[in-house]
Design an enzyme around this catalytic site. Sequence first.
Site, PDB file in Angstrom:
ATOM      1  CB  SER A  23      -0.939   0.009   1.214  1.00 33.79           C
ATOM      2  OG  SER A  23      -0.214  -0.129   2.413  1.00 33.79           O
ATOM      3  CG  ASN A 110      -4.327  -4.423  12.708  1.00 33.97           C
ATOM      4  OD1 ASN A 110      -3.692  -4.331  11.656  1.00 33.97           O
ATOM      5  ND2 ASN A 110      -4.740  -5.581  13.201  1.00 33.97           N
ATOM      6  CB  THR A 155     -40.621  25.963 -10.399  1.00 31.28           C
ATOM      7  OG1 THR A 155     -41.758  26.282 -11.191  1.00 31.28           O
ATOM      8  CG2 THR A 155     -40.524  26.942  -9.227  1.00 31.28           C
ATOM      9  CG  HIS A 156     -41.690  22.447 -12.937  1.00 32.15           C
ATOM     10  ND1 HIS A 156     -42.010  21.158 -12.571  1.00 32.15           N
ATOM     11  CD2 HIS A 156     -42.344  23.248 -12.058  1.00 32.15           C
ATOM     12  CE1 HIS A 156     -42.825  21.178 -11.532  1.00 32.15           C
ATOM     13  NE2 HIS A 156     -43.040  22.446 -11.189  1.00 32.15           N
ATOM     14  CB  SER A 277     -13.907  23.522 -30.070  1.00 31.80           C
ATOM     15  OG  SER A 277     -13.850  22.609 -31.143  1.00 31.80           O
ATOM     16  CE  LYS A 283     -18.699  24.722 -28.622  1.00 35.28           C
ATOM     17  NZ  LYS A 283     -19.619  23.704 -28.505  1.00 35.28           N
ATOM     18  CG  ASN A 285     -16.749  24.417 -25.331  1.00 29.69           C
ATOM     19  OD1 ASN A 285     -17.793  24.879 -25.782  1.00 29.69           O
ATOM     20  ND2 ASN A 285     -15.924  23.669 -26.038  1.00 29.69           N
ATOM     21  CD  GLU A 290     -19.092  21.176 -20.296  1.00 28.56           C
ATOM     22  OE1 GLU A 290     -19.943  20.686 -21.038  1.00 28.56           O
ATOM     23  OE2 GLU A 290     -17.974  21.546 -20.696  1.00 28.56           O
ATOM     24  CE1 TYR A 317      -6.465  -3.166   8.925  1.00 24.07           C
ATOM     25  CE2 TYR A 317      -5.649  -5.397   8.543  1.00 24.07           C
ATOM     26  CZ  TYR A 317      -5.739  -4.069   8.166  1.00 24.07           C
ATOM     27  OH  TYR A 317      -5.118  -3.636   7.026  1.00 24.07           O
ATOM     28  CD  GLN A 322      -3.046  -2.395   1.897  1.00 26.01           C
ATOM     29  OE1 GLN A 322      -2.398  -2.711   2.879  1.00 26.01           O
ATOM     30  NE2 GLN A 322      -2.775  -2.856   0.695  1.00 26.01           N
ATOM     31  CE  LYS A 325      -4.309   3.104   4.399  1.00 24.09           C
ATOM     32  NZ  LYS A 325      -5.264   1.967   4.447  1.00 24.09           N
TER      33      LYS A 325
HETATM   34  N1  ARG Z   1      -1.453  -1.129   4.997  1.00 23.07           N
HETATM   35  C1  ARG Z   1      -2.331  -1.628   5.979  1.00 23.07           C
HETATM   36  C2  ARG Z   1      -3.677  -0.889   5.893  1.00 23.07           C
HETATM   37  O1  ARG Z   1      -3.718   0.114   5.349  1.00 23.07           O
HETATM   38  C3  ARG Z   1      -1.762  -1.420   7.343  1.00 23.07           C
HETATM   39  C4  ARG Z   1      -2.276  -2.369   8.367  1.00 23.07           C
HETATM   40  C5  ARG Z   1      -1.765  -3.730   8.096  1.00 23.07           C
HETATM   41  N2  ARG Z   1      -2.174  -4.632   9.123  1.00 23.07           N
HETATM   42  C6  ARG Z   1      -2.081  -5.928   8.986  1.00 23.07           C
HETATM   43  N3  ARG Z   1      -2.494  -6.646   9.983  1.00 23.07           N
HETATM   44  N4  ARG Z   1      -1.605  -6.479   7.903  1.00 23.07           N
HETATM   45  O2  ARG Z   1      -4.684  -1.345   6.401  1.00 23.07           O
END
Ligand code: ARG
Length: 467
Positions: A23, A110, A155-156, A277, A283, A285, A290, A317, A322, A325
Site C-alpha cells: 500500500s 492496525n 421552477t421546472h 474547441s 467555441k 466552453n 462541467e 481488522y 487497506q 484510502k
Molecule cells: N497497509 C495496511 C492498511 O492500510 C496497514 C495495516 C496492516 N495490518 C495488517 N495486519 N496487515 O490497512
Amino acid sequence: MKKTWGGRFKKPTDPRVEAFTESISFDYRLGFFDIQGSEAHVRTLMDAKLLSSNEGKKLLLGLSKVRRLFEKGKLPLDKGLEDIHTAVEKALTNLVGSLGGKLHTGRSRNDQVATDLRLYLRHATRKMTEAGLHLIEVLSKLALRKKDIIMPGYTHLQRAMPVTLGHHLAAYAFMFTRDMDRFLAAWDRADSLPLGSGALAGTNHPFNRLKTAKYLRLKGVLENSLDAVSDRDVFVDFLAASSITQMHLSRLSEDLILWATSEFNFLTIDDAFATGSSLMPQKKNPDVVELIRGKSGRVFANLIGLLTVLKGLPLSYNRDLQEDKHFIFDSADTVTSSLQIMAAFLDHVKFNEDHMGSVAEIDFALLATDMADILVQQGVPFRTAHEIVGEAVQYCAENEKRLRDLSDLELQKFSDKFPAGTGKLLSTRNSVDQKKAIGGTSPDNVVKQLKILKGLVQKIKKRLPKN
Ligand code: ARG
C-alpha cells in the site's frame, strides 16, 4: 526485503504477492501523520517506563530526522516495505540502530493506521472547510453586489416569478454552510484516539491512553479496541459530507452552464476560465464547471465504495480495510479542488444583468401570481383568484399581450374585483420588493440573509480543527 513479520515464515514472499498487497504507493501520503503518531507513542512508552528517558529522546530525535527525510522526498518508499508504517520504522532503525525495534512495543499497524487516518482526516477537514468558507465568502460578496438585480426565477426550468440574482447566489451560500457544518460534525465524531488498542484486544502494557490522546490533541479515546481497529464509519461520514457538497457544487455548475448558453445568455465566462474547441474556432466552453459536475461521479462512487468494502467484514481488522484510502484521499482532493476552482470561476464571471432583467420584463405572465395576490387583497379567495388570472393569462397568450399591459376595461371581463390601475401595480420591482417575509427574495431580505450568513461563517471558523 526482510519483513517485520518474517519470523514464522520459511519462504520469502512471492514478488507478485508483494506487488499485489503493498500500500506504500498510496499510503505514503500518511507519512507526516504516521510520524506524528509515532512520536506520541514514544512518549506513551516513556510514561509507561518501557523506554528510558534517554532512549525516548533518541527515538524522538530520530523521528524528527525521519520527518525531514519525508518532507524532502528522501524517505525510501520501496514497495518491499509494504506500507508507510514499515517505511517509517525502517528509516528510524537505520538512524538509531536496534533501539528502533522498541518503537512498535504494544502497537500494531492496525491501531496505527486507524490513528494515522484520523490525523489525516483532521487535516483534510480543515483544508476542505477553509476552501468551502472561501467559496461562501465569494458567493456572499457577489450576492450583496447583485441584491437589486432582477431575473426570472424558475421552477421546472420554466419561468415562474421574478427573483433577485443576490437571492439566487445566497441560496447556494446557505447550502455550503450546511456542508461545512457536516464536515465539522463528521470530524467531531472522529476526534478520538485508536492507538493503544493494539492489534485488536488492547495492550498488556500500562499505557495511559488519555495522555496519548492529549499528545495528539484528540478529544478522547476509543473505548473499545475491536471497534477502534475495525470501523471506518467516521470516514463514511466524511465521504457522505463530500458527496453532498459535490452534489451542491454540481447543481451550481449546472446553473452556470445553462446561463452561459446563447439561449439563456445570463452570463459570460472569463476567457481565463473557459476552454476552446480543437475543431470549431468559435467555441468557448464551460469545461471547468462541467468537470465539477462530472466529478460528482467519482465522489459519489467513493462513498458507495467504502460502504461496500465495509459491509461484509467480520470484526475486527481485515486487510480489506487497506482499500479505504483511495476513496478517502480521492474525495478529499476532488472536493477541495472543486470548491477552490468554483470560487475562482465565480470571482471572474460576468453576469449579463441587463439581459436577465429584460427577460423578466418581457415575459408576458411572470407577474401572474402577483396579479392573483391583488385580488386576494380585495377579499377574493386565492383559488378563485387563481382561476380568474388563469383566464387572463390565456387571453394574453392568444392576443400576444403582457398581463401588466391589460387595461382596466379588459380586466373587468375577468373580474369586477380588479382595482383601478391593476396593470400599473404590476412590476418586477414591486414583485421582488414585496417578498419581505423571512426567506423572501426582496433586496432588503438578501441583506438580512447575508448578515446571517456572516454569523454562520464566524461560527464555522471557530470550529476549524487545528492540525
Ligand atoms: N497497509 C495496511 C492498511 O492500510 C496497514 C495495516 C496492516 N495490518 C495488517 N495486519 N496487515 O490497512
